[in-house]
Design an enzyme around this catalytic site. Sequence first.
Site, PDB file in Angstrom:
ATOM      1  N   LYS A  57     -13.052   6.893  -7.819  1.00 10.85           N
ATOM      2  CA  LYS A  57     -12.718   8.140  -7.074  1.00 10.85           C
ATOM      3  C   LYS A  57     -11.312   9.104  -7.269  1.00 10.85           C
ATOM      4  O   LYS A  57     -11.214  10.301  -7.010  1.00 10.85           O
ATOM      5  CB  LYS A  57     -13.060   7.989  -5.601  1.00 10.85           C
ATOM      6  CG  LYS A  57     -14.459   7.788  -5.091  1.00 10.85           C
ATOM      7  CD  LYS A  57     -14.707   7.389  -3.709  1.00 10.85           C
ATOM      8  CE  LYS A  57     -16.214   6.996  -3.483  1.00 10.85           C
ATOM      9  NZ  LYS A  57     -16.306   6.999  -1.920  1.00 10.85           N
ATOM     10  N   GLY A 118      -8.421  -1.015   8.030  1.00 12.80           N
ATOM     11  CA  GLY A 118      -8.260  -0.995   6.493  1.00 12.80           C
ATOM     12  C   GLY A 118      -7.468   0.451   6.140  1.00 12.80           C
ATOM     13  O   GLY A 118      -7.739   1.559   6.698  1.00 12.80           O
ATOM     14  N   GLY A 121      -9.471   3.727   0.217  1.00 15.00           N
ATOM     15  CA  GLY A 121      -9.809   5.206  -0.142  1.00 15.00           C
ATOM     16  C   GLY A 121     -10.958   5.714   0.979  1.00 15.00           C
ATOM     17  O   GLY A 121     -10.724   6.744   1.743  1.00 15.00           O
ATOM     18  N   TYR A 193     -23.434  -0.892   5.306  1.00 17.03           N
ATOM     19  CA  TYR A 193     -24.788  -0.810   5.864  1.00 17.03           C
ATOM     20  C   TYR A 193     -25.456  -1.992   5.573  1.00 17.03           C
ATOM     21  O   TYR A 193     -26.826  -2.004   5.455  1.00 17.03           O
ATOM     22  CB  TYR A 193     -25.230   0.641   5.289  1.00 17.03           C
ATOM     23  CG  TYR A 193     -24.900   0.827   3.631  1.00 17.03           C
ATOM     24  CD1 TYR A 193     -25.814   0.199   2.555  1.00 17.03           C
ATOM     25  CD2 TYR A 193     -23.787   1.429   3.351  1.00 17.03           C
ATOM     26  CE1 TYR A 193     -25.460   0.273   1.381  1.00 17.03           C
ATOM     27  CE2 TYR A 193     -23.393   1.807   1.989  1.00 17.03           C
ATOM     28  CZ  TYR A 193     -24.265   1.402   0.964  1.00 17.03           C
ATOM     29  OH  TYR A 193     -24.008   1.559  -0.250  1.00 17.03           O
TER      30      TYR A 193
HETATM   31  P1  NAP Z   1     -10.984  -0.306  -0.599  1.00 13.27           P
HETATM   32  O1  NAP Z   1     -10.373   0.932  -1.292  1.00 13.27           O
HETATM   33  O2  NAP Z   1     -11.210  -1.465  -1.259  1.00 13.27           O
HETATM   34  O3  NAP Z   1     -10.355  -0.547   0.806  1.00 13.27           O
HETATM   35  C1  NAP Z   1     -10.637  -1.237   1.625  1.00 13.27           C
HETATM   36  C2  NAP Z   1      -9.663  -1.754   2.676  1.00 13.27           C
HETATM   37  O4  NAP Z   1      -9.937  -2.738   3.528  1.00 13.27           O
HETATM   38  C3  NAP Z   1      -8.560  -2.114   1.750  1.00 13.27           C
HETATM   39  O5  NAP Z   1      -7.632  -1.342   1.493  1.00 13.27           O
HETATM   40  C4  NAP Z   1      -7.803  -3.248   2.863  1.00 13.27           C
HETATM   41  O6  NAP Z   1      -6.658  -2.584   3.659  1.00 13.27           O
HETATM   42  C5  NAP Z   1      -8.823  -3.608   3.532  1.00 13.27           C
HETATM   43  N1  NAP Z   1      -9.295  -5.060   3.172  1.00 13.27           N
HETATM   44  C6  NAP Z   1      -9.669  -5.369   2.055  1.00 13.27           C
HETATM   45  N2  NAP Z   1     -10.116  -6.691   2.179  1.00 13.27           N
HETATM   46  C7  NAP Z   1      -9.621  -7.162   3.446  1.00 13.27           C
HETATM   47  C8  NAP Z   1      -9.834  -8.530   3.980  1.00 13.27           C
HETATM   48  N3  NAP Z   1     -10.388  -9.456   3.412  1.00 13.27           N
HETATM   49  N4  NAP Z   1      -9.378  -8.750   5.357  1.00 13.27           N
HETATM   50  C9  NAP Z   1      -8.880  -7.370   6.077  1.00 13.27           C
HETATM   51  N5  NAP Z   1      -8.764  -6.307   5.370  1.00 13.27           N
HETATM   52  C10 NAP Z   1      -9.009  -6.104   4.123  1.00 13.27           C
HETATM   53  O7  NAP Z   1     -12.318   0.146  -0.206  1.00 13.27           O
HETATM   54  P2  NAP Z   1     -13.288   1.662   0.195  1.00 13.27           P
HETATM   55  O8  NAP Z   1     -13.459   2.560  -1.003  1.00 13.27           O
HETATM   56  O9  NAP Z   1     -12.013   2.170   1.118  1.00 13.27           O
HETATM   57  O10 NAP Z   1     -14.277   1.233   0.849  1.00 13.27           O
HETATM   58  C11 NAP Z   1     -14.154  -0.010   1.996  1.00 13.27           C
HETATM   59  C12 NAP Z   1     -15.530  -0.169   2.787  1.00 13.27           C
HETATM   60  O11 NAP Z   1     -16.250   1.279   3.022  1.00 13.27           O
HETATM   61  C13 NAP Z   1     -16.437  -0.671   1.616  1.00 13.27           C
HETATM   62  O12 NAP Z   1     -17.301  -1.881   2.207  1.00 13.27           O
HETATM   63  C14 NAP Z   1     -17.280   0.321   1.251  1.00 13.27           C
HETATM   64  O13 NAP Z   1     -18.638  -0.286   0.782  1.00 13.27           O
HETATM   65  C15 NAP Z   1     -17.572   1.096   2.482  1.00 13.27           C
HETATM   66  N6  NAP Z   1     -17.905   2.681   2.045  1.00 13.27           N
HETATM   67  C16 NAP Z   1     -19.092   3.012   2.660  1.00 13.27           C
HETATM   68  C17 NAP Z   1     -19.518   4.172   2.395  1.00 13.27           C
HETATM   69  C18 NAP Z   1     -20.773   4.903   2.985  1.00 13.27           C
HETATM   70  O14 NAP Z   1     -21.240   5.832   2.540  1.00 13.27           O
HETATM   71  N7  NAP Z   1     -21.226   4.199   3.891  1.00 13.27           N
HETATM   72  C19 NAP Z   1     -18.536   5.039   1.859  1.00 13.27           C
HETATM   73  C20 NAP Z   1     -17.391   4.596   1.172  1.00 13.27           C
HETATM   74  C21 NAP Z   1     -17.226   3.204   1.480  1.00 13.27           C
HETATM   75  P3  NAP Z   1      -5.328  -3.054   3.949  1.00 13.27           P
HETATM   76  O15 NAP Z   1      -4.682  -3.680   2.763  1.00 13.27           O
HETATM   77  O16 NAP Z   1      -4.514  -2.092   4.494  1.00 13.27           O
HETATM   78  O17 NAP Z   1      -5.658  -4.101   5.178  1.00 13.27           O
END
Ligand code: NAP
Length: 409
Positions: A57, A118, A121, A193
């Site tokens: 992204k 978190g 992104g 989800y």
């Molecule tokens: P990402 O960039 O990997 O960010 C996830 C964040 O979660 C990390 O930066 C970290 O933040 C925290 N994290 C990761 N592992 C962890 C753990 N074991 N314990 C506690 N905190 C943890 O991912 P993303 O793109 O933001 O996506 C995040 C989630 O949203 C995913 O599950 C994705 O599938 C979902 N999502 C859903 C949609 C939708 O349309 N429904 C759209 C986008 C994303 P810290 O290091 O700051 O703690």
Amino acid sequence: MIKCGLLGRSLAHSYSPQIHSRLGNYAYHIFEKEPESLEEFLQVVNFTGINVTIPYKKAVLPYCAELTPIAKRLGAVNTIVRRKDGSLLGHNTDYFGFFFLMKRLGIDLNGKKALILGSGGASNTVFAVLEDLGAIPVVISRTGENNYQNLHLHYDAACIVNTTPVGMYPNTDGQIIDLDDFPVLEAVADLIYNPARTRLLMDAEMRGLKTENGLYMLVAQAKQSAEFFTGCSISDSVIDSIHHALKLQMENIVLIGMPGCGKTTVGTALALKLNRTFIDTDQEIEAMCGCSIPEIFRTQGEAGFRKLETEVLSRFSKESGLIIATGGGCVTKEENSPLLHANSRIIWLKREIDKLPKSGRPLSLSHDLQTMYKIREPLYQRFADSIIYNDASVDDTVDNILNDLENPL
Ligand code: NAP
């Protein structure tokens, strides 16, 4: 011919092709690319529009000749459209998706604190939407100024949004925070989800809070992407209908009820009608142990059998779209409730007690069924999302279940 698709790295389980097939008449391909082939893909492949997902992204930003204001603000692009001159315009429809999720949640956050768990992104997108809704967003990060060690500073939050992967399939046991300490909490959203209800959402649901998982966001962002791909507007009501269809398809249907109430017969017929896989937990336990249920009761007792049952339920309830017939006593073990509830619609099949067959059912043979029913009735009631009577034909029961799925109370 409009040619669209999804660009990412690991896309085998994506629901996007299914969602887009319901949004418009265009080809939608999966483009799984390694980072080193990203540039060539964006320059050479002649797509009309693409969705972009993890981990690209931000990586696609340099290839976009222009960004929409929201993509610029978020510093991330999840939809690219090729313009007439061949140049790429970067959009971000995740903002629209999460905005619609919040609209569906239906709470007024003006002036109230909202925690975002978190800092990845998705967290940025959620922050922007919450800010625009007048909330006071606070990001809780494992390594940030606001973290899980000083969470007490934020017990006044009205809303919590989980943007971490904690609780996501297949590691569904995870729960990142306890909701006990949030006295004014009104709502919890989880971008995950799969499962439909993470432990966090189930915890919130039990407290009577408003909850929503990430499926609505996924469908809503796809709807706006489809509008950019085709140049045609699509009614917002389409989000509801696709969300409903997808939710039904993703959830398991679990049948509970007294031994002999028809769970296997009805479950088999339902699976046939819906073209889904049928699982009978008793048969799975027998296959796993290589002996019959009466034999297991004889050698391991009821406690041993229940342990095996929970093991089997744990395995299958994490899957999607199954029809699962359970043993009559699965409701007697509390830990089976979250296992089943996480990703299933639970239907209590009810049948008159004097019509229940006993043969081959160890507990039915050794217990008075009326007494057993008295004990179990409140448990079935507590586990069930709905009750269907199985007193007429199997076809009638199946039709009643289908009707219940389409029109839940
Ligand atoms: P990402 O960039 O990997 O960010 C996830 C964040 O979660 C990390 O930066 C970290 O933040 C925290 N994290 C990761 N592992 C962890 C753990 N074991 N314990 C506690 N905190 C943890 O991912 P993303 O793109 O933001 O996506 C995040 C989630 O949203 C995913 O599950 C994705 O599938 C979902 N999502 C859903 C949609 C939708 O349309 N429904 C759209 C986008 C994303 P810290 O290091 O700051 O703690």
